[in-house]
Design a protein around this motif. Structure first.
Motif, PDB file in Angstrom:
ATOM      1  N   ALA A  40       0.817  -1.218   0.000  1.00 18.16           N
ATOM      2  CA  ALA A  40       0.000   0.000   0.000  1.00 18.16           C
ATOM      3  C   ALA A  40       0.853   1.272   0.000  1.00 18.16           C
ATOM      4  O   ALA A  40       0.547   2.234  -0.715  1.00 18.16           O
ATOM      5  CB  ALA A  40      -0.932  -0.009   1.220  1.00 18.16           C
ATOM      6  N   GLU A  41       1.955   1.275   0.782  1.00 22.14           N
ATOM      7  CA  GLU A  41       2.784   2.484   0.883  1.00 22.14           C
ATOM      8  C   GLU A  41       3.380   2.859  -0.474  1.00 22.14           C
ATOM      9  O   GLU A  41       3.516   4.038  -0.798  1.00 22.14           O
ATOM     10  CB  GLU A  41       3.932   2.287   1.895  1.00 22.14           C
ATOM     11  CG  GLU A  41       3.488   2.026   3.323  1.00 22.14           C
ATOM     12  CD  GLU A  41       2.947   0.626   3.549  1.00 22.14           C
ATOM     13  OE1 GLU A  41       3.318  -0.289   2.790  1.00 22.14           O
ATOM     14  OE2 GLU A  41       2.117   0.452   4.466  1.00 22.14           O
ATOM     15  N   LYS A  42       3.755   1.840  -1.251  1.00 20.79           N
ATOM     16  CA  LYS A  42       4.326   2.115  -2.576  1.00 20.79           C
ATOM     17  C   LYS A  42       3.268   2.712  -3.496  1.00 20.79           C
ATOM     18  O   LYS A  42       3.545   3.640  -4.264  1.00 20.79           O
ATOM     19  CB  LYS A  42       4.854   0.822  -3.204  1.00 20.79           C
ATOM     20  CG  LYS A  42       6.120   0.270  -2.611  1.00 20.79           C
ATOM     21  CD  LYS A  42       6.609  -0.805  -3.580  1.00 20.79           C
ATOM     22  CE  LYS A  42       7.601  -1.737  -2.970  1.00 20.79           C
ATOM     23  NZ  LYS A  42       7.942  -2.823  -3.897  1.00 20.79           N
ATOM     24  N   ALA A  43       2.046   2.162  -3.441  1.00 24.93           N
ATOM     25  CA  ALA A  43       0.965   2.698  -4.277  1.00 24.93           C
ATOM     26  C   ALA A  43       0.667   4.144  -3.892  1.00 24.93           C
ATOM     27  O   ALA A  43       0.499   5.012  -4.763  1.00 24.93           O
ATOM     28  CB  ALA A  43      -0.284   1.832  -4.126  1.00 24.93           C
ATOM     29  N   GLU A  44       0.638   4.419  -2.583  1.00 24.68           N
ATOM     30  CA  GLU A  44       0.359   5.786  -2.098  1.00 24.68           C
ATOM     31  C   GLU A  44       1.435   6.748  -2.593  1.00 24.68           C
ATOM     32  O   GLU A  44       1.130   7.854  -3.060  1.00 24.68           O
ATOM     33  CB  GLU A  44       0.333   5.828  -0.560  1.00 24.68           C
ATOM     34  CG  GLU A  44      -0.679   4.923   0.125  1.00 24.68           C
ATOM     35  CD  GLU A  44      -2.108   5.439   0.047  1.00 24.68           C
ATOM     36  OE1 GLU A  44      -2.296   6.545  -0.493  1.00 24.68           O
ATOM     37  OE2 GLU A  44      -3.008   4.714   0.487  1.00 24.68           O
ATOM     38  N   ALA A  45       2.715   6.342  -2.471  1.00 30.05           N
ATOM     39  CA  ALA A  45       3.816   7.236  -2.846  1.00 30.05           C
ATOM     40  C   ALA A  45       3.807   7.517  -4.349  1.00 30.05           C
ATOM     41  O   ALA A  45       4.026   8.664  -4.778  1.00 30.05           O
ATOM     42  CB  ALA A  45       5.157   6.604  -2.442  1.00 30.05           C
ATOM     43  N   SER A  46       3.530   6.493  -5.138  1.00 31.88           N
ATOM     44  CA  SER A  46       3.507   6.662  -6.595  1.00 31.88           C
ATOM     45  C   SER A  46       2.352   7.573  -7.010  1.00 31.88           C
ATOM     46  O   SER A  46       2.514   8.459  -7.861  1.00 31.88           O
ATOM     47  CB  SER A  46       3.380   5.271  -7.232  1.00 31.88           C
ATOM     48  OG  SER A  46       3.456   5.342  -8.605  1.00 31.88           O
ATOM     49  N   ALA A  47       1.176   7.374  -6.394  1.00 30.21           N
ATOM     50  CA  ALA A  47       0.025   8.235  -6.711  1.00 30.21           C
ATOM     51  C   ALA A  47       0.297   9.676  -6.278  1.00 30.21           C
ATOM     52  O   ALA A  47      -0.039  10.629  -7.000  1.00 30.21           O
ATOM     53  CB  ALA A  47      -1.232   7.694  -6.025  1.00 30.21           C
ATOM     54  N   ALA A  48       0.935   9.836  -5.121  1.00 29.97           N
ATOM     55  CA  ALA A  48       1.235  11.185  -4.619  1.00 29.97           C
ATOM     56  C   ALA A  48       2.199  11.912  -5.558  1.00 29.97           C
ATOM     57  O   ALA A  48       2.055  13.116  -5.814  1.00 29.97           O
ATOM     58  CB  ALA A  48       1.823  11.101  -3.209  1.00 29.97           C
ATOM     59  N   ALA A  49       3.182  11.175  -6.101  1.00 26.39           N
ATOM     60  CA  ALA A  49       4.141  11.791  -7.037  1.00 26.39           C
ATOM     61  C   ALA A  49       3.423  12.294  -8.288  1.00 26.39           C
ATOM     62  O   ALA A  49       3.755  13.362  -8.819  1.00 26.39           O
ATOM     63  CB  ALA A  49       5.232  10.778  -7.408  1.00 26.39           C
ATOM     64  N   ILE A  50       2.448  11.525  -8.748  1.00 25.50           N
ATOM     65  CA  ILE A  50       1.680  11.956  -9.937  1.00 25.50           C
ATOM     66  C   ILE A  50       0.864  13.204  -9.604  1.00 25.50           C
ATOM     67  O   ILE A  50       0.826  14.160 -10.389  1.00 25.50           O
ATOM     68  CB  ILE A  50       0.765  10.808 -10.422  1.00 25.50           C
ATOM     69  CG1 ILE A  50       1.615   9.667 -10.976  1.00 25.50           C
ATOM     70  CG2 ILE A  50      -0.221  11.307 -11.473  1.00 25.50           C
ATOM     71  CD1 ILE A  50       0.838   8.395 -11.300  1.00 25.50           C
ATOM     72  N   ARG A  51       0.217  13.194  -8.437  1.00 28.29           N
ATOM     73  CA  ARG A  51      -0.584  14.371  -8.045  1.00 28.29           C
ATOM     74  C   ARG A  51       0.319  15.598  -7.906  1.00 28.29           C
ATOM     75  O   ARG A  51      -0.042  16.700  -8.335  1.00 28.29           O
ATOM     76  CB  ARG A  51      -1.337  14.107  -6.732  1.00 28.29           C
ATOM     77  CG  ARG A  51      -2.506  13.149  -6.896  1.00 28.29           C
ATOM     78  CD  ARG A  51      -3.417  13.199  -5.684  1.00 28.29           C
ATOM     79  NE  ARG A  51      -2.735  12.824  -4.445  1.00 28.29           N
ATOM     80  CZ  ARG A  51      -2.621  11.576  -3.993  1.00 28.29           C
ATOM     81  NH1 ARG A  51      -3.153  10.575  -4.681  1.00 28.29           N
ATOM     82  NH2 ARG A  51      -1.998  11.315  -2.859  1.00 28.29           N
ATOM     83  N   ASP A  52       1.514  15.418  -7.316  1.00 27.42           N
ATOM     84  CA  ASP A  52       2.451  16.540  -7.136  1.00 27.42           C
ATOM     85  C   ASP A  52       2.841  17.140  -8.492  1.00 27.42           C
ATOM     86  O   ASP A  52       3.153  18.332  -8.583  1.00 27.42           O
ATOM     87  CB  ASP A  52       3.725  16.080  -6.411  1.00 27.42           C
ATOM     88  CG  ASP A  52       3.452  15.785  -4.947  1.00 27.42           C
ATOM     89  OD1 ASP A  52       2.345  16.144  -4.472  1.00 27.42           O
ATOM     90  OD2 ASP A  52       4.318  15.178  -4.293  1.00 27.42           O
ATOM     91  N   ALA A  53       2.845  16.289  -9.533  1.00 32.61           N
ATOM     92  CA  ALA A  53       3.199  16.771 -10.880  1.00 32.61           C
ATOM     93  C   ALA A  53       1.979  17.306 -11.624  1.00 32.61           C
ATOM     94  O   ALA A  53       2.073  17.620 -12.815  1.00 32.61           O
ATOM     95  CB  ALA A  53       3.846  15.639 -11.676  1.00 32.61           C
TER      96      ALA A  53
END
Ligand SMILES: NC(=O)c1ccc[n+]([C@@H]2O[C@H](COP(=O)([O-])OP(=O)(O)OC[C@H]3O[C@@H](n4cnc5c(N)ncnc54)[C@H](O)[C@@H]3O)[C@@H](O)[C@H]2O)c1
Length: 247
Positions: A40-53
């Motif tokens: 779950a943590e990896k999915a959260e971090a990857s989604a957050a990186a997309i949102r940040d961009a």
């Protein structure tokens, strides 16, 4: 061209590596992306990186090999695009070994994630895609699913080969409903956990383009296959591998 605005995409195993690159590219083209990973943590971090961009992404963690979990996670989403990317040996590291020496207990991991994982997600979304008259199924496969290799990955190759064949059947069964199904057979890719520069240089020399691939090589191919413009492309296995031989 290749506008994905208004489309909802799922990328499995997108917490790192190629899947994270694919998710980033789909979001960059306007899709709303559900970023799956078993961690779950990896999915959260990857989604957050997309949102940040500036992209539209949310994490949707589940294990693609757990059919009940897949159905529960996807029941409330009307997916347009599914990228079956979770693979390798699943949550375990790849342990290459000649088949004659291999403990049969080691067959299950690669087969479950590379074949059953693809079947699980496909079964969970297909009826809805057919009812809505639109769908894009894209499986991230491998040259190992098309040709024999001397590197001890036969169950992985069997899983990828099975998934490629499964996509072809999905293409024919569902063509009349506006659903396409294709596979991308990848060559040697940069791996998140490999930091051996000598190994990378030697592997790179074996590839005609002179380097290993990245998610930035695979994301654009997924954008194309996911787009309206690829409406007439189905049942195909497309090699994306820097020119490596595939026969
Ligand atoms: N790396 C290569 O050289 C290479 C070559 C050809 C094809 N491929 C294929 O490309 C795809 C991506 O490869 P990668 O190297 O980026 O992978 P990776 O192993 O770096 O990342 C895969 C991600 O999937 C997740 N995952 C594993 N099992 C899962 C499951 N059961 N459910 C949900 N998520 C799960 C992992 O936690 C991880 O974050 C795979 O299908 C792989 O087989 C890779």
């Amino acid at each position: 061209m290749f506008d994905l605005n208004g489309r909802l995409a799922l990328v499995t195993g997108a917490g790192q590596g190629i899947g994270a690159g694919i998710a980033k590219h789909l979001a960059g083209q306007g899709a709303r992306v559900l970023v799956n990973d078993v961690v779950a943590e990896k999915a959260e971090a990857s989604a957050a990186a997309i949102r940040d961009a500036g992209g539209n992404a949310e994490a949707l963690p589940f294990d693609v090999t757990d059919r009940e979990a897949v159905v529960a996670a996807l029941a409330s989403h009307e997916l347009d695009i599914v990228i079956n990317n979770a693979g390798n040996a699943g949550a375990q590291p790849m342990q290459p070994q000649p088949f004659r020496e291999m403990d049969p207990a080691r067959w299950d991991g690669p087969l479950e994630v590379n074949l059953y994982g693809v079947m699980n997600t496909t079964h969970a979304v297909l009826a809805g895609m057919c009812e809505r008259g639109h769908g894009r199924l894209i499986t991230i496969a491998s040259g190992a699913g098309v040709i024999g290799l001397p590197i001890g990955v036969s169950p992985y190759g069997a899983g990828k080969g099975g998934a490629i064949s499964f996509m072809r059947h999905m293409a024919i069964e569902n063509a009349a409903f506006g659903v396409t199904a294709n596979s991308l057979a990848l060559g040697l890719m940069e791996m998140t956990e490999v930091h051996d520069e000598k190994l990378v240089a030697s592997l790179s020399r074996s590839i005609p383009r002179g380097r290993m691939g990245t998610g930035d090589d695979i994301g654009p191919a997924c954008i194309w296959l996911a787009s309206d413009e690829a409406n007439w492309v189905t049942g195909q296995t497309i090699h994306v591998n820097g020119g490596s031989l595939t026969t």
